[in-house]
Design a protein around this motif. Structure first.
Motif, short mmCIF file in Angstrom:
data_model
loop_
_atom_site.label_atom_id
_atom_site.label_comp_id
_atom_site.label_asym_id
_atom_site.label_seq_id
_atom_site.Cartn_x
_atom_site.Cartn_y
_atom_site.Cartn_z
N ASP A 143 37.83 46.68 41.89
CA ASP A 143 37.39 45.90 43.03
C ASP A 143 38.60 45.59 43.91
O ASP A 143 39.66 45.21 43.40
CB ASP A 143 36.75 44.59 42.54
CG ASP A 143 36.28 43.73 43.69
OD1 ASP A 143 35.08 43.79 44.03
OD2 ASP A 143 37.11 42.99 44.26
N ARG A 144 38.47 45.78 45.21
CA ARG A 144 39.58 45.56 46.13
C ARG A 144 40.09 44.12 46.10
O ARG A 144 41.24 43.86 46.40
CB ARG A 144 39.16 45.91 47.56
CG ARG A 144 38.88 47.37 47.74
CD ARG A 144 38.39 47.66 49.14
NE ARG A 144 37.91 49.03 49.20
CZ ARG A 144 37.14 49.50 50.14
NH1 ARG A 144 36.77 48.72 51.13
NH2 ARG A 144 36.75 50.74 50.12
N GLN A 145 39.23 43.19 45.74
CA GLN A 145 39.61 41.78 45.67
C GLN A 145 40.07 41.38 44.26
O GLN A 145 40.41 40.23 44.02
CB GLN A 145 38.42 40.89 46.06
CG GLN A 145 37.78 41.25 47.37
CD GLN A 145 38.70 41.00 48.55
OE1 GLN A 145 39.40 40.01 48.58
NE2 GLN A 145 38.71 41.91 49.50
N TYR A 194 38.09 41.34 41.63
CA TYR A 194 36.98 40.64 41.00
C TYR A 194 36.30 41.50 39.94
O TYR A 194 35.90 42.63 40.20
CB TYR A 194 35.95 40.24 42.07
CG TYR A 194 34.65 39.70 41.54
CD1 TYR A 194 34.60 38.45 40.92
CD2 TYR A 194 33.48 40.43 41.66
CE1 TYR A 194 33.39 37.96 40.44
CE2 TYR A 194 32.28 39.94 41.18
CZ TYR A 194 32.25 38.70 40.57
OH TYR A 194 31.06 38.21 40.09
N GLU A 198 32.88 46.61 47.48
CA GLU A 198 34.34 46.53 47.38
C GLU A 198 34.92 47.32 46.21
O GLU A 198 36.13 47.35 46.04
CB GLU A 198 34.78 45.07 47.26
CG GLU A 198 34.43 44.22 48.47
CD GLU A 198 35.17 44.68 49.72
OE1 GLU A 198 36.38 44.94 49.64
OE2 GLU A 198 34.52 44.79 50.77
#
Length: 105
Positions: free
Chosen positions: A7-9, A11, A94
């Motif tokens: 996940d890019r964040q 998460y 994401e």
């Protein structure tokens, strides 16, 4: 083949591990019957359609490695997209899929 779902964040949803002997069901979509081969501390191996897959956590996401068997890149992509939807949901955009090299000694 080794893959990572990241996940890019950063998460990763809380995973609900299955019952004893089925703990790794949290990684595997319900339309993939599987036999769990091993489980230890949140990771392990399963057999799906005569292929052995290893599920584990990486620093950035979830790792998935084809340990035994041969699948096409298209089959692997379909499987990974199913896992992504199973863990993060259908609408989550994401998550990236990476293919990582595996070195042989």
């Amino acid at each position: 083949m080794k893959f990572e779902l990241v996940d890019r964040q950063g998460y990763i949803p809380d995973l609900n591990y299955g019952t004893s002997g089925q703990e790794l069901s949290c990684f595997i979509p319900s339309d993939y019957p599987f036999q769990q081969v091993s489980y230890n501390n949140g990771e392990g191996e399963v057999i799906i359609d005569k292929h052995t897959w290893h599920f584990f956590f990486t620093q950035e996401g979830i790792g998935i490695q084809l340990v035994d068997g041969v699948v096409s890149l298209k089959e692997a992509e379909h499987f990974l997209l199913s896992i992504k939807s199973h863990i993060w949901g259908e609408t989550h955009q994401e998550v990236q899929i990476f293919m990582a090299g595996v070195t042989q000694k």
